[in-house]
Design an enzyme around this catalytic site. Sequence first.
Site, mmCIF file in Angstrom:
data_model
loop_
_atom_site.group_PDB
_atom_site.id
_atom_site.type_symbol
_atom_site.label_atom_id
_atom_site.label_comp_id
_atom_site.label_asym_id
_atom_site.label_seq_id
_atom_site.Cartn_x
_atom_site.Cartn_y
_atom_site.Cartn_z
ATOM 1 N N LYS A 66 22.639 5.748 100.687
ATOM 2 C CA LYS A 66 23.346 4.863 99.770
ATOM 3 C C LYS A 66 22.417 4.194 98.748
ATOM 4 O O LYS A 66 22.825 3.932 97.620
ATOM 5 C CB LYS A 66 24.143 3.820 100.558
ATOM 6 C CG LYS A 66 25.261 4.446 101.387
ATOM 7 C CD LYS A 66 26.054 3.418 102.164
ATOM 8 C CE LYS A 66 27.120 4.101 103.027
ATOM 9 N NZ LYS A 66 27.942 3.128 103.774
ATOM 10 N N ASP A 101 33.154 0.734 100.269
ATOM 11 C CA ASP A 101 33.161 0.105 101.589
ATOM 12 C C ASP A 101 33.715 -1.319 101.533
ATOM 13 O O ASP A 101 34.414 -1.761 102.451
ATOM 14 C CB ASP A 101 31.749 0.069 102.182
ATOM 15 C CG ASP A 101 31.271 1.429 102.653
ATOM 16 O OD1 ASP A 101 32.122 2.296 102.925
ATOM 17 O OD2 ASP A 101 30.042 1.621 102.761
ATOM 18 N N GLY A 124 25.186 -8.241 112.853
ATOM 19 C CA GLY A 124 24.298 -7.199 112.356
ATOM 20 C C GLY A 124 23.882 -7.481 110.927
ATOM 21 O O GLY A 124 24.609 -8.134 110.162
#
Length: 274
Positions: A66, A101, A124
């Site tokens: 990405k 996303d 995370g």
Amino acid sequence: MSVSRLAVWGDPIAHSKSPALHSAAIRVLGLDWEYGRRQVDAGGFNAAFHDLDDSWRGLSLTMPLKEQAFRAAVRRDRHAELTGAVNTLLLGETPLGFNTDVGGIVDAFAEHGVRSAERARILGAGATASSALVAVAEMGAQRIDVRARRPERAEALRVLGEQLGVEVTVDGFAAGAAPVDVTVATLPGGAVLEDSAAFAAAGGSLLDVAYAPWPSALAAAWPGDEVTPGHSMLLHQALRQVRVFVHGSPLHELGDEATVLAAMRTALEVPSLS
């Protein structure tokens, strides 16, 4: 030359559900396109990208590509610029980069009846965490609690929060969990947290972006009616990619989009939480 080729690139890539999702959409739309997959690692991206000919319409990018795709795009949408990540490239004389996303997270929550949040938690601090942070901020979150195994690695998320005008705090997984409206888990599939029960009790609605194995250990600890599976995010970010490949924008809806989405959902074969 007909511009008809699409593919998902990443490493690993054999597990990817993108070919099934996009092929289902292509069939419903009646397009003479083909969608495949290719294993490409970070070191091989530039050579593979520059080797593409005019038959290529676009690419879906997964880990670890990405950031490379971000650099390859000449122009990028706002979500890509904010996150530094591109998961969709529309090819041509001027490659355009998009991050679907973010919208995929917002749409997945909305599909499960969650459209707003004042407080959010992100578990995370990896590549998907920045997309999660932008998504919950767009849902109205003003205070975002980021938890990471190594909190020092999450400083970029604090900076991103400042750009978005939201308060971001960073802590480890062992610290106490104050109540939030939504939680987005961006941990790798199979990750286990010792304090899953504590996060579940104070975590509101959960979206776990991991979808293999499913249910994740974290999703299994959450009340079932409060869980949005990662498959839902995968589905909705892919639908936005299809919009890009067809219309050049993730916001331009498809004709008879409900039928396209239903076909993609069937192709995904989403398992139940139980």
